[in-house]
Every structure is written in structure tokens, then in C-alpha cells.
Design an enzyme around this catalytic site. Sequence first.
Site, mmCIF file in Angstrom:
data_model
loop_
_atom_site.group_PDB
_atom_site.id
_atom_site.type_symbol
_atom_site.label_atom_id
_atom_site.label_comp_id
_atom_site.label_asym_id
_atom_site.label_seq_id
_atom_site.Cartn_x
_atom_site.Cartn_y
_atom_site.Cartn_z
ATOM 1 C CE LYS A 45 -1.362 -60.444 -12.751
ATOM 2 N NZ LYS A 45 -0.414 -61.283 -13.740
ATOM 3 C CG ASP A 75 1.660 -60.346 -10.905
ATOM 4 O OD1 ASP A 75 0.731 -60.091 -10.404
ATOM 5 O OD2 ASP A 75 1.680 -60.805 -12.262
ATOM 6 C CB CYS A 88 1.969 -59.361 -15.309
ATOM 7 S SG CYS A 88 2.293 -61.235 -15.402
#
Length: 230
Positions: free
Chosen positions: A133, A24, A166
Site C-alpha cells: 500500500k 505494516d 495506518c
Amino acid sequence: MTTLTARPEAITFDPQQSALIVVDMQNAYATPGGYLDLAGFDVSTTRPVIANIQTAVTAARAAGMLIIWFQNGWDEQYVEAGGPGSPNFHKSNALKTMRKQPQLQGKLLAKGSWDYQLVDELVPQPGDIVLPKPRYSGFFNTPLDSILRSRGIRHLVFTSIATNVCVESTLRDGFFLEYFGVVLEDATHQAGPEFVQKAALFNIETFFGWVSDVETFCDALSPTSFARIA
């Protein structure tokens, strides 16, 4: 085989059967004006992290490691985010921020938006894998597990933002699926105060994986090349 100095002990792996995972690294999480910044989280110290990720990616690619990039987010209508029946609807700070500031609706973590894009400094190359995701963990509702197993990959090296959300979520899920997870601590950044970074790294090295750093990682892959890469 490569032996990486790490906490709580060294770990040995085959780079060509391992993956570097970049979680990310989007404008949402690393750039002023992105989701985390607008939600009140400090992103002022993310630039050194980006530079360290660049260094780690370069070294990993040269050593034959698979590079996997994740982008967290949803469709423009946020159907993938889940409605009121999903805990994600209630706990996602991006969704909560948009409910508080309706003018941001459709701008935060929406596929195709500036917020969703990877930061300019980090560009996937041919042979890399880029995966969307919809939740914190990169294993949830993605083909990550099958991609790794089909290549015989069991060792995962993690970088990116946010360590305590995450990154840790993906590493934990990997642990439950019998993957060996290593975090490069200076190539990660937390969402929240500094103590949550320390807490996440403590959890990882004590219960779920290993912790190292970018210089040690690069030197383990190619002892003579770190100075040139950096």
C-alpha cells in the site's frame, strides 16, 4: 456465528466471512534501526505486540478467517510516494527523515529493503494475502475492497502498528465503505506518546468501530484453545 465481547458493546460475526488484517508489521515500524526508530519514535515496547499478533493470527487462521498482510512503502525511486504536489511528500515522516538525512535515501520503506520487510516473527502462510500500500489507508490504491467483497467479507479485525495512523486510517475508510471494524488493542502500538494510543482507541470505539483484546478474541473463536495458542 461468534459473539465477541468488545467496547462499547459485543459484536457478532461469522469467522469464515471475516478477515484479520495485519497492518505494516515491518522492520520500519517495529524494529530498532527501522524508520520509526530513526525518525525519533519509541519502538522499545513493540515485542509484546508482535507476540500478541502471532497469537491472534494463529487463532484466526484456525477459525477459517482470511489473513491479510499489508506492507507500506514505495518503489526505490519513491515515485509512488508522490512529489511536492502531493501532501504525502510533505507529511510522511519517512520522506522528511530522508530529506534531513540524505544517507538514508533509498533505505526507508523502499520495496526490497530490510526496512520494508515484515518482521522475522511474522510470516504469511499459503492462503494468506499480502498487499503493498502506498498511503496510510489500506483501501487507497489497493484491491482490498474488491478482495473482501468478492468473498462476502464484511467484518474486519485489525492489529498492528501504528494504531493512530495506518490502522485507524484503514478502519475509518472501511467504516465509510460499510465494513464493521474491530481493533485488538493489545495487538496494536502507536506512533508517538501513549496518549495517542488512547485517543485512537477512543475515536474507534466511540465513532467508527469496536475495541477488544487478543485473549477475548481467541476465546470467542475457540473457548478451549487460548491457553494452548498462547
